[in-house]
Design a protein around this motif. Structure first.
Motif, PDB file in Angstrom:
ATOM      1  N   TYR A 212      43.841  31.232  32.462  1.00 48.10           N
ATOM      2  CA  TYR A 212      43.161  30.797  33.689  1.00 48.10           C
ATOM      3  C   TYR A 212      42.837  31.996  34.567  1.00 48.10           C
ATOM      4  CZ  TYR A 212      43.228  29.056  38.519  1.00 48.10           C
ATOM      5  OH  TYR A 212      42.954  28.822  39.840  1.00 48.10           O
ATOM      6  N   SER A 213      43.819  32.863  34.752  1.00 49.17           N
ATOM      7  CA  SER A 213      43.619  34.046  35.590  1.00 49.17           C
ATOM      8  C   SER A 213      42.538  34.949  35.015  1.00 49.17           C
ATOM      9  CB  SER A 213      44.932  34.822  35.738  1.00 49.17           C
ATOM     10  OG  SER A 213      44.756  35.959  36.550  1.00 49.17           O
ATOM     11  N   LEU A 214      42.569  35.150  33.691  1.00 46.63           N
ATOM     12  CA  LEU A 214      41.567  36.000  33.040  1.00 46.63           C
ATOM     13  C   LEU A 214      40.175  35.402  33.170  1.00 46.63           C
ATOM     14  CD1 LEU A 214      40.831  38.453  31.306  1.00 46.63           C
ATOM     15  CD2 LEU A 214      41.399  37.097  29.278  1.00 46.63           C
ATOM     16  N   SER A 215      40.078  34.083  33.086  1.00 44.62           N
ATOM     17  CA  SER A 215      38.791  33.412  33.220  1.00 44.62           C
ATOM     18  C   SER A 215      38.178  33.679  34.588  1.00 44.62           C
ATOM     19  CB  SER A 215      38.971  31.902  33.008  1.00 44.62           C
ATOM     20  OG  SER A 215      37.764  31.202  33.173  1.00 44.62           O
ATOM     21  N   LEU A 216      38.995  33.569  35.638  1.00 43.63           N
ATOM     22  CA  LEU A 216      38.508  33.825  36.990  1.00 43.63           C
ATOM     23  C   LEU A 216      38.159  35.294  37.184  1.00 43.63           C
ATOM     24  CD1 LEU A 216      41.005  31.774  39.179  1.00 43.63           C
ATOM     25  CD2 LEU A 216      38.756  31.103  38.349  1.00 43.63           C
ATOM     26  N   GLN A 217      39.064  36.151  36.726  1.00 46.84           N
ATOM     27  CA  GLN A 217      38.862  37.587  36.915  1.00 46.84           C
ATOM     28  C   GLN A 217      37.592  38.056  36.223  1.00 46.84           C
ATOM     29  OE1 GLN A 217      40.084  40.109  34.135  1.00 46.84           O
ATOM     30  NE2 GLN A 217      38.702  41.442  35.244  1.00 46.84           N
ATOM     31  N   ARG A 218      37.357  37.574  35.006  1.00 50.43           N
ATOM     32  CA  ARG A 218      36.166  37.991  34.263  1.00 50.43           C
ATOM     33  C   ARG A 218      34.896  37.476  34.938  1.00 50.43           C
ATOM     34  NH1 ARG A 218      36.074  37.268  27.853  1.00 50.43           N
ATOM     35  NH2 ARG A 218      37.809  38.740  28.080  1.00 50.43           N
ATOM     36  N   ALA A 219      34.947  36.254  35.471  1.00 54.11           N
ATOM     37  CA  ALA A 219      33.789  35.708  36.174  1.00 54.11           C
ATOM     38  C   ALA A 219      33.409  36.584  37.364  1.00 54.11           C
ATOM     39  CB  ALA A 219      34.071  34.280  36.626  1.00 54.11           C
ATOM     40  N   HIS A 220      34.390  36.937  38.161  1.00 51.44           N
ATOM     41  CA  HIS A 220      34.130  37.771  39.342  1.00 51.44           C
ATOM     42  C   HIS A 220      33.693  39.175  38.941  1.00 51.44           C
ATOM     43  CE1 HIS A 220      35.127  40.084  43.047  1.00 51.44           C
ATOM     44  NE2 HIS A 220      34.702  38.984  43.634  1.00 51.44           N
ATOM     45  N   PHE A 221      34.313  39.716  37.905  1.00 52.93           N
ATOM     46  CA  PHE A 221      33.964  41.054  37.418  1.00 52.93           C
ATOM     47  C   PHE A 221      32.502  41.092  36.963  1.00 52.93           C
ATOM     48  CE2 PHE A 221      35.019  44.498  34.055  1.00 52.93           C
ATOM     49  CZ  PHE A 221      34.700  45.511  34.942  1.00 52.93           C
ATOM     50  N   CYS A 222      32.097  40.096  36.188  1.00 57.64           N
ATOM     51  CA  CYS A 222      30.706  40.035  35.728  1.00 57.64           C
ATOM     52  C   CYS A 222      29.745  39.894  36.901  1.00 57.64           C
ATOM     53  CB  CYS A 222      30.515  38.875  34.743  1.00 57.64           C
ATOM     54  SG  CYS A 222      31.260  39.135  33.117  1.00 57.64           S
ATOM     55  N   GLU A 223      30.116  39.084  37.878  1.00 52.89           N
ATOM     56  CA  GLU A 223      29.269  38.906  39.060  1.00 52.89           C
ATOM     57  C   GLU A 223      29.077  40.238  39.776  1.00 52.89           C
ATOM     58  OE1 GLU A 223      29.145  35.914  42.888  1.00 52.89           O
ATOM     59  OE2 GLU A 223      31.065  36.797  42.330  1.00 52.89           O
ATOM     60  N   ARG A 224      30.154  40.992  39.950  1.00 50.29           N
ATOM     61  CA  ARG A 224      30.076  42.279  40.648  1.00 50.29           C
ATOM     62  C   ARG A 224      29.307  43.311  39.837  1.00 50.29           C
ATOM     63  NH1 ARG A 224      29.965  42.055  45.327  1.00 50.29           N
ATOM     64  NH2 ARG A 224      30.909  44.099  45.687  1.00 50.29           N
ATOM     65  N   LEU A 225      29.432  43.261  38.519  1.00 56.22           N
ATOM     66  CA  LEU A 225      28.674  44.185  37.671  1.00 56.22           C
ATOM     67  C   LEU A 225      27.181  43.873  37.723  1.00 56.22           C
ATOM     68  CD1 LEU A 225      30.936  44.378  34.475  1.00 56.22           C
ATOM     69  CD2 LEU A 225      30.633  46.141  36.223  1.00 56.22           C
ATOM     70  N   GLY A 226      26.845  42.580  37.834  1.00 54.48           N
ATOM     71  CA  GLY A 226      25.438  42.183  37.871  1.00 54.48           C
ATOM     72  C   GLY A 226      24.690  42.768  39.044  1.00 54.48           C
ATOM     73  N   ILE A 227      25.399  43.030  40.133  1.00 55.30           N
ATOM     74  CA  ILE A 227      24.779  43.617  41.321  1.00 55.30           C
ATOM     75  C   ILE A 227      24.404  45.077  41.078  1.00 55.30           C
ATOM     76  CG2 ILE A 227      25.207  44.241  43.744  1.00 55.30           C
ATOM     77  CD1 ILE A 227      27.092  41.843  43.900  1.00 55.30           C
ATOM     78  N   LEU A 228      25.113  45.728  40.156  1.00 56.40           N
ATOM     79  CA  LEU A 228      24.933  47.167  39.947  1.00 56.40           C
ATOM     80  C   LEU A 228      23.807  47.513  38.992  1.00 56.40           C
ATOM     81  CD1 LEU A 228      28.694  48.230  39.620  1.00 56.40           C
ATOM     82  CD2 LEU A 228      27.252  48.314  41.659  1.00 56.40           C
TER      83      LEU A 228
END
Length: 406
Positions: free
Chosen positions: A287-303
Motif C-alpha cells: 500500500y505504501s509503495l503504491s502511494l509513494q510511486r504514484a506521487h513520485f511519478c506525478e512529481r517526475l511528470g512535472i520535470l
C-alpha cells in the motif's frame, strides 16, 4: 552536496513492516566520484540522524544500515541512538580479533547487530553469540543451504532474514526453511495471476477508480459507491477528519467531505484510502509503495518537457501495482478502467514518456542506479532532481499512510 538513497522494507512472517534497509546511491561519476563504503555509510548517517530529519521516511521503524570494517573498528555506531537502527556488518569485513572486540562492545552497549549476506564459515562462529540477525542472500545462498544453518542454530537467540525474496513462492519456501524476516519485492508481484472473481472490497475499489479516472468526478456516483460499503465509509470519514483536524466541527457525512475536499483532493483521497481498503492480506508495504510511486511519478511528470498531466502520471504510478493489489493481470484490469491510451501503454508495455517515468520509478525503488541514470537521461531530468522528488514522495506517502490507517 546531495545524497541519494532508496529504502527497502523488512517484513515479518505476517508481512508487517518492521524496518527498512537504507540503500546508498554511489551513482554515476558526475554525482559521487569514487565514493567508498565508509563515505557512503557516513553520508547516510549524517543525512538521517543529523542534517535533514529524514527519519520520517522510515515511519518510526528501524533503519538497517551497512557498516564497513573501519566504521566498526572506530566505533562509529556509538555516535548515534541505538534504538533507531540495526548495524549490518558488511560481507566484506574480515572476521579479525579487532572486529570481534568492536562487535562485543557494541553488543554489550545494547546495539542490534546483523551479519549481511552471510556465508557460513568456522571463522565467524565466535561472532554468533553477539549477533542478533543473520541475513542470507537467496541469490547466492540457496534456501536449502540456509535452512540447514538455521536448523543448527534455531535454539539460540538468532533471527534469520532472507534477502532478495522476489516471488511469493520464494517467500513460502523461506518461511518453511525457518526464516523470521524477509526483504525483497515479492510483495509487489501478484500471488496469483490466473483470473479470479474480485472480492467485494476490490469491486468497490475498482468502481471508485473508474470515477477518479474520468475528466470530471461525479460526486453522486462516488457517494453511492461509498454508501454500499460500510467499512469503506468509515475509513473515508476517519481519514478526512484526520486531514481536517483544525476544523472546530467534525465532518460527519461523506457529502460534507466531498464539498470540503474538492475534485482534485478527492482523487488523491480516494486513491490512498481505496487502495488500503483493498489490501486484505497484502502487506502494508505494498500500500505504501503504491502511494509513494504514484506521487513520485506525478512529481517526475512535472520535470519532463513537455510536462505530463499530474493526474495522468499519478494514476500511472498508482495503477502500476494494481495487479499485485487485486491479484489479476494488469492487462485485464485496465479494461475495467477508463484510462487514456498513454496510461494503458505505460502500464502494459512501459512505452512512451509515461512508460519511461514508470521504469525510472521502479528502478529507483530497486536501487538499480545504472538504470536510474539511463532513464533520467532519456527523460532529460537532472538526477539530483530525481533524488529530491523521491525523498518527497517517501515523506508524502508515509504521512497519508499514517492518516489512513488510524
Amino acid at each position: 552536496m546531495h545524497s541519494y538513497h532508496a529504502r527497502q522494507p523488512i517484513l515479518n512472517k505476517e508481512k508487517a513492516t518492521v524496518g527498512y534497509e537504507l540503500l546508498f546511491r554511489d551513482g554515476p561519476d558526475n554525482c559521487f566520484p569514487d565514493v567508498g563504503d565508509e563515505q557512503a555509510t557516513n553520508r547516510l548517517l549524517i543525512d538521517n540522524f543529523i542534517t535533514s530529519g529524514s527519519l520520517q521516511i522510515t515511519d518510526d521503524k528501524r533503519f538497517f544500515v551497512n557498516f564497513p570494517y573501519t566504521s566498526l573498528i572506530q566505533r562509529t555506531p556509538l555516535m548515534f541512538p541505538k534504538k533507531s537502527f540495526v548495524i549490518e556488518i558488511l560481507e566484506t569485513c574480515e572476521p579479525t580479533d579487532e572486529l570481534l572486540e568492536a562487535v562485543t562492545e557494541l553488543h554489550q552497549k545494547g546495539y542490534i547487530l546483523a551479519l549481511d549476506d552471510f556465508i557460513p564459515s568456522k571463522e565467524w562462529n565466535r561472532f554468533l553469540p553477539y549477533i542478533h540477525i543473520v541475513k542470507f542472500d537467496l541469490r547466492s545462498t540457496p534456501v536449502a543451504r540456509a535452512g540447514f544453518f538455521i536448523r543448527r542454530h534455531k535454539d539460540g537467540n538468532l533471527k534469520f532474514l532472507a534477502e532478495k525474496v522476489e516471488s511469493h513462492e520464494e517467500f513460502i519456501a523461506a518461511c518453511d526453511a525457518g526464516f523470521d524476516l524477509f526483504q525483497g519485492f515479492f510483495f509487489s508481484k501478484p500471488e496469483m495471476v490466473q483470473r479470479k472473481s474480485l472480492a467485494p472490497s476490490a469491486l468497490s475499489t475498482i468502481r471508485l477508480y473508474q470515477e477518479i479516472c474520468l475528466p470530471e468526478v461525479d460526486y453522486d456516483k462516488v457517494e453511492g459507491i461509498i454508501a454500499t460499503d460500510v467499512s469503506l465509509s468509515y475509513k473515508l470519514l476517519r481519514h478526512v477528519n484526520t486531514m481536517t483536524s483544525a476544523r472546530t466541527e467534525a465532518i460527519s457525512s461523506f457529502k460534507q467531505a466531498l464539498v470540503y475536499l474538492g475534485e482534485e483532493k478527492l482523487r488523491r483521497f480516494i486513491s490512498f484510502v481505496a487502495a488500503s481498503h483493498a489490501l486484505a492480506d497484502k502487506p502494508q508495504s505494498l500500500y505504501s509503495l503504491s502511494l509513494q510511486r504514484a506521487h513520485f511519478c506525478e512529481r517526475l511528470g512535472i520535470l519532463v518537457t513537455p510536462k505530463i498531466s499530474g493526474n495522468q502520471a499519478f494514476l500511472t504510478g498508482l495503477f502500476s501495482l494494481l495487479d499485485s493489489l487485486l491479484d489479476q493481470p494488469i492487462d485485464e484490469l485496465i479494461t475495467l478502467l477508463p484510462l487514456s491510451e498513454e496510461i494503458q501503454q505505460a502500464l502494459v508495455n512501459q512505452t512512451g514518456t509515461l512508460g519511461t517515468i514508470l521504469k525510472l520509478a521502479t528502478a529507483y525503488d530497486l536501487a538499480q542506479w545504472d538504470d536510474v541514470s539511463q532513464y533520467s537521461k532519456q527523460l532529460g531530468i537532472n538526477e539530483t532532481n530525481v533524488a529530491d522528488r523521491y525523498a518527497e514522495s517517501l515523506k508524502w506517502a508515509t504521512f497519508f499512510e499514517k492518516a489512513a490507517t488510524k
